[in-house]
Design a protein around this motif. Structure first.
Motif, PDB file in Angstrom:
ATOM      1  N   ILE A   1       5.116   4.100   5.053  1.00  0.00           N
ATOM      2  CA  ILE A   1       4.896   5.149   5.420  1.00  0.00           C
ATOM      3  C   ILE A   1       5.153   6.706   5.019  1.00  0.00           C
ATOM      4  N   SER A   2       4.362   7.570   4.326  1.00  0.00           N
ATOM      5  CA  SER A   2       5.202   8.913   4.663  1.00  0.00           C
ATOM      6  C   SER A   2       4.398  10.173   5.111  1.00  0.00           C
ATOM      7  N   PRO A   3       4.739  11.507   4.408  1.00  0.00           N
ATOM      8  CA  PRO A   3       3.716  12.202   4.808  1.00  0.00           C
ATOM      9  C   PRO A   3       2.448  12.231   3.700  1.00  0.00           C
ATOM     10  N   GLN A   4       3.161  11.759   2.874  1.00  0.00           N
ATOM     11  CA  GLN A   4       1.946  11.839   1.792  1.00  0.00           C
ATOM     12  C   GLN A   4       0.968  10.512   2.182  1.00  0.00           C
ATOM     13  N   TYR A   5       1.200   9.106   2.547  1.00  0.00           N
ATOM     14  CA  TYR A   5       0.598   8.441   2.375  1.00  0.00           C
ATOM     15  C   TYR A   5      -0.847   8.640   4.039  1.00  0.00           C
ATOM     16  N   LEU A   6       0.161   9.497   4.845  1.00  0.00           N
ATOM     17  CA  LEU A   6      -1.054   9.204   6.186  1.00  0.00           C
ATOM     18  C   LEU A   6      -2.181  10.908   5.359  1.00  0.00           C
ATOM     19  N   ASN A   7      -2.123  11.273   4.150  1.00  0.00           N
ATOM     20  CA  ASN A   7      -3.299  12.476   4.617  1.00  0.00           C
ATOM     21  C   ASN A   7      -3.815  11.857   3.224  1.00  0.00           C
TER      22      ASN A   7
ATOM     23  N   GLN B   1     -17.970   2.856   1.929  1.00  0.00           N
ATOM     24  CA  GLN B   1     -18.379   1.777   3.647  1.00  0.00           C
ATOM     25  C   GLN B   1     -16.619   1.440   4.562  1.00  0.00           C
ATOM     26  N   LEU B   2     -15.655   2.029   3.950  1.00  0.00           N
ATOM     27  CA  LEU B   2     -14.277   2.127   4.206  1.00  0.00           C
ATOM     28  C   LEU B   2     -13.591   3.165   5.061  1.00  0.00           C
ATOM     29  N   ARG B   3     -13.344   3.497   5.943  1.00  0.00           N
ATOM     30  CA  ARG B   3     -12.490   4.963   7.370  1.00  0.00           C
ATOM     31  C   ARG B   3     -11.648   5.677   6.090  1.00  0.00           C
ATOM     32  N   ALA B   4     -11.934   6.814   5.318  1.00  0.00           N
ATOM     33  CA  ALA B   4     -11.247   7.739   4.734  1.00  0.00           C
ATOM     34  C   ALA B   4      -9.815   8.660   5.123  1.00  0.00           C
ATOM     35  N   THR B   5      -9.824   8.660   6.231  1.00  0.00           N
ATOM     36  CA  THR B   5      -9.153   9.055   7.095  1.00  0.00           C
ATOM     37  C   THR B   5      -8.494   8.058   8.080  1.00  0.00           C
ATOM     38  N   PHE B   6      -7.149   8.198   8.955  1.00  0.00           N
ATOM     39  CA  PHE B   6      -6.297   7.831   9.843  1.00  0.00           C
ATOM     40  C   PHE B   6      -6.959   7.882  11.250  1.00  0.00           C
ATOM     41  N   GLU B   7      -7.592   8.781  11.400  1.00  0.00           N
ATOM     42  CA  GLU B   7      -8.389   8.912  12.600  1.00  0.00           C
ATOM     43  C   GLU B   7      -9.330   8.317  13.424  1.00  0.00           C
TER      44      GLU B   7
ATOM     45  N   ASN C   1       8.857   2.313   6.424  1.00  0.00           N
ATOM     46  CA  ASN C   1       9.440   3.698   6.723  1.00  0.00           C
ATOM     47  C   ASN C   1       9.095   4.267   5.080  1.00  0.00           C
ATOM     48  N   TRP C   2       9.099   5.264   4.364  1.00  0.00           N
ATOM     49  CA  TRP C   2       9.714   4.908   2.635  1.00  0.00           C
ATOM     50  C   TRP C   2       9.977   6.374   2.746  1.00  0.00           C
ATOM     51  N   SER C   3       9.472   7.508   3.236  1.00  0.00           N
ATOM     52  CA  SER C   3       9.847   8.487   4.045  1.00  0.00           C
ATOM     53  C   SER C   3       9.607   9.337   4.928  1.00  0.00           C
ATOM     54  N   VAL C   4      10.891   9.986   5.599  1.00  0.00           N
ATOM     55  CA  VAL C   4      10.617  10.078   7.116  1.00  0.00           C
ATOM     56  C   VAL C   4       9.354  10.995   7.633  1.00  0.00           C
ATOM     57  N   VAL C   5       8.838  11.045   8.367  1.00  0.00           N
ATOM     58  CA  VAL C   5       7.123  11.393   8.778  1.00  0.00           C
ATOM     59  C   VAL C   5       7.825  11.657  11.035  1.00  0.00           C
ATOM     60  N   GLU C   6       7.313  12.854  10.604  1.00  0.00           N
ATOM     61  CA  GLU C   6       7.961  13.564  12.066  1.00  0.00           C
ATOM     62  C   GLU C   6       7.099  12.785  12.804  1.00  0.00           C
ATOM     63  N   ARG C   7       7.547  12.568  13.822  1.00  0.00           N
ATOM     64  CA  ARG C   7       7.053  11.115  15.191  1.00  0.00           C
ATOM     65  C   ARG C   7       5.840  12.164  15.271  1.00  0.00           C
ATOM     66  N   HIS C   8       5.565  13.480  15.778  1.00  0.00           N
ATOM     67  CA  HIS C   8       4.563  13.938  16.358  1.00  0.00           C
ATOM     68  C   HIS C   8       3.693  13.573  15.235  1.00  0.00           C
ATOM     69  N   ARG C   9       3.638  13.400  13.764  1.00  0.00           N
ATOM     70  CA  ARG C   9       1.969  13.294  12.961  1.00  0.00           C
ATOM     71  C   ARG C   9       2.447  12.122  12.633  1.00  0.00           C
ATOM     72  N   VAL C  10       2.689  11.243  13.380  1.00  0.00           N
ATOM     73  CA  VAL C  10       1.544  10.160  13.054  1.00  0.00           C
ATOM     74  C   VAL C  10       0.981   9.545  14.295  1.00  0.00           C
ATOM     75  N   PRO C  11      -0.363   9.330  13.436  1.00  0.00           N
ATOM     76  CA  PRO C  11      -2.152   8.959  13.918  1.00  0.00           C
ATOM     77  C   PRO C  11      -1.448   8.187  14.667  1.00  0.00           C
TER      78      PRO C  11
ATOM     79  N   SER D   1       0.512  -0.859   0.119  1.00  0.00           N
ATOM     80  CA  SER D   1      -0.507  -0.601  -0.151  1.00  0.00           C
ATOM     81  C   SER D   1       1.228   1.522   0.348  1.00  0.00           C
ATOM     82  N   TYR D   2       0.642   2.144  -0.814  1.00  0.00           N
ATOM     83  CA  TYR D   2       1.432   3.526  -1.081  1.00  0.00           C
ATOM     84  C   TYR D   2       0.550   4.805  -1.355  1.00  0.00           C
ATOM     85  N   ALA D   3       1.292   5.917  -0.790  1.00  0.00           N
ATOM     86  CA  ALA D   3       1.082   6.793  -1.562  1.00  0.00           C
ATOM     87  C   ALA D   3       0.961   7.742  -3.057  1.00  0.00           C
ATOM     88  N   ARG D   4       0.135   7.236  -4.193  1.00  0.00           N
ATOM     89  CA  ARG D   4       0.171   7.523  -5.817  1.00  0.00           C
ATOM     90  C   ARG D   4       0.456   8.804  -5.790  1.00  0.00           C
TER      91      ARG D   4
END
Length: 235
Positions: free
Chosen positions: A100-106, A222-228, A141-151, A27-30
Motif C-alpha cells: 500500500i502506497s499513494p501510487q498503489y491506491l491510484n 472485467q476486473l474493477r479498475a478502481t478501489f471505489e 505499509n510500503w510508503s505512508v498514506v494518510e489515513r483519510h486517503r485510504v478507501p 502486488s505493487y505499483a510499478r
C-alpha cells in the motif's frame, strides 16, 4: 452457495492447490523511469523485499524444489500486459500481499490485481483457527498514506502489523513503511529484517489456516479498475 471473499467451512477433500502455484502474490505499483533520468531498476526495493520474503517462506513452509514461494510481475511492460503467468498467479496463489502506497491506491492495474484475488472464495481449513480479521489478503505499509486517503475497501482489511518485536521497530515500520526502512540503509536494516520475518510468518499462517479457491480471470477488462465500492463488491 459461493462466498466471494467470505469464509465458509468445507471438508478436507474439497481442497485443491495447483502444485505449480505460488504461495503469495506480491502486488505493487510499478515505478517507471523519468524521462530525464538515466536508466535504472526503479523497482529494485520491491524486488529486494520479494527475494527476502520468498526465502523466508520457503524456509517456513518447507516448499519442495520447483514450487515458487511467490509471484512478482517483473515484465518490462509490467502493469500493462495481462500475461498468462500473471493471470495464473492471480488465480491460484493462496495469499495476496498488496504494497500500500499513494501510487498503489491510484493505480488501475493494482486495483485489478486486488479484484482478481478478492473475487475468489476462501475458507478456513478444517481445524484451523484464525485471529479475527485475519484473511489471505495482507495489506502491507510500503510508503505512508494518510489515513483519510485510504478507501474503505482497503481500510477495512486488517493491515499487517508486526508484533513481538523490540518496542521501537513497529513504530518505525508505521512511520516509514518498508520502502522507507530500505531507504534508510543501515539505520533501517534491523527494523526491515525483523518486519519481513514477521511478514513471512504471517504469510505462512495464512497459508496454513485458509484455502482460496482457484479462479483465473479470463478477461482483465472485467476486473474493477478502481478501489471505489461501485458495482460488484470488491471485498
Amino acid at each position: 452457495m459461493s462466498h466471494v471473499g467470505r469464509e465458509r467451512h468445507v471438508t478436507e477433500e474439497e481442497f485443491r492447490v495447483d502444485p505449480g502455484a505460488p504461495v503469495f502474490f506480491l502486488s505493487y505499483a510499478r515505478t517507471k523511469n523519468r524521462v530525464a533520468a538515466p536508466p535504472r531498476d526503479t523497482n529494485s526495493k520491491v524486488f529486494q523485499l520479494f527475494v527476502d520474503l520468498s526465502d523466508h517462506v520457503v524456509e517456513l513452509l518447507g516448499l519442495p524444489p520447483g514450487r515458487p514461494a511467490g509471484f512478482m510481475d517483473r515484465m518490462i511492460d509490467g502493469g500493462q500486459l495481462w500475461t498468462e503467468d500473471l493471470a495464473f498467479a492471480a488465480g491460484h496463489s493462496q495469499v495476496f500481499i498488496p504494497l500500500i502506497s499513494p501510487q498503489y491506491l491510484n493505480s488501475a492495474w493494482c486495483a485489478r490485481e486486488w479484484d482478481a484475488f478478492a473475487r475468489r472464495r476462501f475458507t478456513l481449513r478444517p481445524g484451523a483457527a484464525a485471529t479475527p480479521g485475519e484473511t489471505p489478503i495482507i495489506p502491507v505499509n510500503w510508503s505512508v498514506v494518510e489515513r483519510h486517503r485510504v478507501p474503505p475497501v482497503v481500510s477495512q482489511r486488517q493491515m499487517f502489523t508486526p508484533t513481538r518485536l523490540p518496542s521501537d521497530i513497529a513504530p518505525q515500520y508505521h512511520d516509514e513503511g518498508i520502502y522507507g526502512l530500505l531507504s534508510l540503509g543501515k539505520n533501517g536494516k534491523d527494523a526491515y529484517d525483523a518486519v519481513v520475518w514477521r511478514l513471512a510468518q504471517r504469510v505462512a499462517k495464512a497459508y496454513h489456516t485458509h484455502w482460496v479457491q482457484a479462479q483465473v480471470p479470463a478477461d482483465m477488462q472485467q476486473l474493477r479498475a478502481t478501489f471505489e465500492e461501485v458495482g460488484h463488491d470488491l471485498v
